[in-house]
Design an enzyme around this catalytic site. Structure first.
Site, PDB file in Angstrom:
ATOM      1  N   TYR A   1      14.816 -24.567  72.672  1.00  0.00           N
ATOM      2  CA  TYR A   1      15.389 -23.388  72.715  1.00  0.00           C
ATOM      3  C   TYR A   1      16.260 -22.972  73.425  1.00  0.00           C
ATOM      4  O   TYR A   1      17.305 -22.278  73.069  1.00  0.00           O
ATOM      5  CB  TYR A   1      14.127 -22.486  72.669  1.00  0.00           C
ATOM      6  CG  TYR A   1      14.187 -21.037  73.069  1.00  0.00           C
ATOM      7  CD1 TYR A   1      14.603 -20.325  72.042  1.00  0.00           C
ATOM      8  CD2 TYR A   1      14.136 -20.398  74.290  1.00  0.00           C
ATOM      9  CE1 TYR A   1      14.828 -18.821  71.930  1.00  0.00           C
ATOM     10  CE2 TYR A   1      14.275 -19.005  74.189  1.00  0.00           C
ATOM     11  CZ  TYR A   1      14.635 -18.186  73.501  1.00  0.00           C
ATOM     12  OH  TYR A   1      14.731 -16.951  73.411  1.00  0.00           O
TER      13      TYR A   1
ATOM     14  N   THR B   1      18.513 -15.441  77.394  1.00  0.00           N
ATOM     15  CA  THR B   1      17.092 -15.854  77.899  1.00  0.00           C
ATOM     16  C   THR B   1      17.287 -16.646  79.223  1.00  0.00           C
ATOM     17  O   THR B   1      18.464 -17.232  79.730  1.00  0.00           O
ATOM     18  CB  THR B   1      16.279 -16.459  76.878  1.00  0.00           C
ATOM     19  OG1 THR B   1      15.343 -16.975  77.410  1.00  0.00           O
ATOM     20  CG2 THR B   1      17.137 -17.772  76.624  1.00  0.00           C
ATOM     21  N   ASP B   2      15.965 -16.357  80.093  1.00  0.00           N
ATOM     22  CA  ASP B   2      16.258 -17.187  81.323  1.00  0.00           C
ATOM     23  C   ASP B   2      15.997 -18.851  81.022  1.00  0.00           C
ATOM     24  O   ASP B   2      16.119 -19.697  81.948  1.00  0.00           O
ATOM     25  CB  ASP B   2      14.914 -16.725  82.297  1.00  0.00           C
ATOM     26  CG  ASP B   2      13.635 -16.679  81.356  1.00  0.00           C
ATOM     27  OD1 ASP B   2      13.593 -16.073  80.215  1.00  0.00           O
ATOM     28  OD2 ASP B   2      12.912 -17.627  81.608  1.00  0.00           O
TER      29      ASP B   2
ATOM     30  N   LYS C   1      19.855 -21.509  72.698  1.00  0.00           N
ATOM     31  CA  LYS C   1      20.664 -19.982  73.288  1.00  0.00           C
ATOM     32  C   LYS C   1      22.029 -20.358  74.334  1.00  0.00           C
ATOM     33  O   LYS C   1      22.700 -19.417  74.251  1.00  0.00           O
ATOM     34  CB  LYS C   1      19.531 -19.513  74.146  1.00  0.00           C
ATOM     35  CG  LYS C   1      18.239 -18.790  73.424  1.00  0.00           C
ATOM     36  CD  LYS C   1      18.596 -17.928  72.422  1.00  0.00           C
ATOM     37  CE  LYS C   1      18.955 -16.472  73.084  1.00  0.00           C
ATOM     38  NZ  LYS C   1      19.124 -15.542  72.164  1.00  0.00           N
TER      39      LYS C   1
END
Length: 286
Positions: free
Chosen positions: A120, A96-97, A124
């Site tokens: 989050y 993810t970004d 990741k």
């Protein structure tokens, strides 16, 4: 090519299930809260490649459940990657970004410094680091703003609440590329096949829809494409506080993905039209 997919009901996993040769594992078959069970599932199925399309995705809830999020997003993909390395098969992991801090306004390259803003993103990033450390053939594919006709996402939320409220206030200073899950699934399959043929293509890549836009701009496009008259008031992020901070700049440099795999950035406007078409027969689009 036999591909084992972790995830069965998420947006990307749902699209992957439509590809030939895919076996998708839901939580009942492989719970990501039990990383060892995920590794055992890979050994039991002995596939030609593995794609991890499952994750803990509740960005705000992760602030209160960081340990669980880190197990699911960090320890589980690490265990998967180690099992794939042991078997000598490629592993594709979706990231993810949110591993970036969202500063500036330039697109982030895959090798740009990471600095997640919240739990989050940290979870990741732990998964990315574990996949690389496993030492096997792999691709980490960072993406952003995933949308589809399945599950919960921004498109479906706008279609639901916009007409109900008669107008919405949407942030205009978070910029990124909405990315259709169907395109992510197709990219993952192409990347997995390429890795199997050419392990030297291992690495970290970016894949996001084009053109970049704001959430407010995306919302306006959703209502216009759906033929709905819903006014959108553009507001700054400071007027829409949430438990977890969001990156303001989610622009991703996807040039390496096109150069190595021949996969260009998908036009999210075409993807949006497909999503609305998929939703219409079920009566969800209006």
């Amino acid at each position: 090519m036999r591909v084992l997919v972790f995830g069965s009901t998420g947006q990307v996993a749902t699209e992957l299930r439509g590809h030939a040769g895919v076996t998708a594992l839901g939580r009942a078959e492989a719970d990501l809260a039990d990383p060892g069970a995920c590794a055992e599932a890979i050994r039991a199925h002995a596939p030609d490649a593995v794609i991890n399309a499952a994750a803990y995705t509740s960005v705000d809830k992760a602030e209160m459940e960081e340990e669980l999020a880190t197990t699911i997003n960090g320890a589980a993909p690490t265990a998967m990657a180690r099992a794939c390395a042991d078997l000598g098969i490629p592993f594709v992991h979706i990231s993810t970004d949110y591993v970036f801090d969202g500063s500036g306004d330039a697109p982030r390259a895959p090798d740009a410094p990471t600095a997640p803003l919240g739990a989050y993103g940290r979870s990741k990033l732990a998964g990315e680091e574990g996949v690389r450390a496993a030492g096997g053939v792999h691709a980490i594919l960072r993406t952003s703003w995933v949308v589809s006709a399945h599950g919960a996402n921004f498109v479906k939320t706008m279609l639901r609440v916009g007409p109900e409220r008669g107008g919405l206030r949407v942030v205009n200073d978070q910029i990124g590329g909405p990315t259709p899950a169907r395109d992510i699934a197709a990219a993952c399959m192409t990347i997995a096949a390429t890795l199997a043929r050419d392990p030297a293509t291992s690495g970290t890549y970016h894949f996001a829809g084009a053109p970049d836009t704001s959430w407010a701009g995306f919302a306006k496009a959703i209502f216009e494409t759906a033929g709905l008259d819903v006014p959108v008031e553009e507001i700054p992020t400071t007027e829409y506080p949430l438990p977890a901070p969001r990156p303001l700049n989610s622009r991703l440099d996807c040039s390496a993905t096109e150069a190595v795999f021949g996969i260009p950035r998908p036009d999210w406007r075409a993807g949006l039209a497909r999503i609305l078409s998929d939703l219409s027969p079920r009566g969800d689009a209006t």
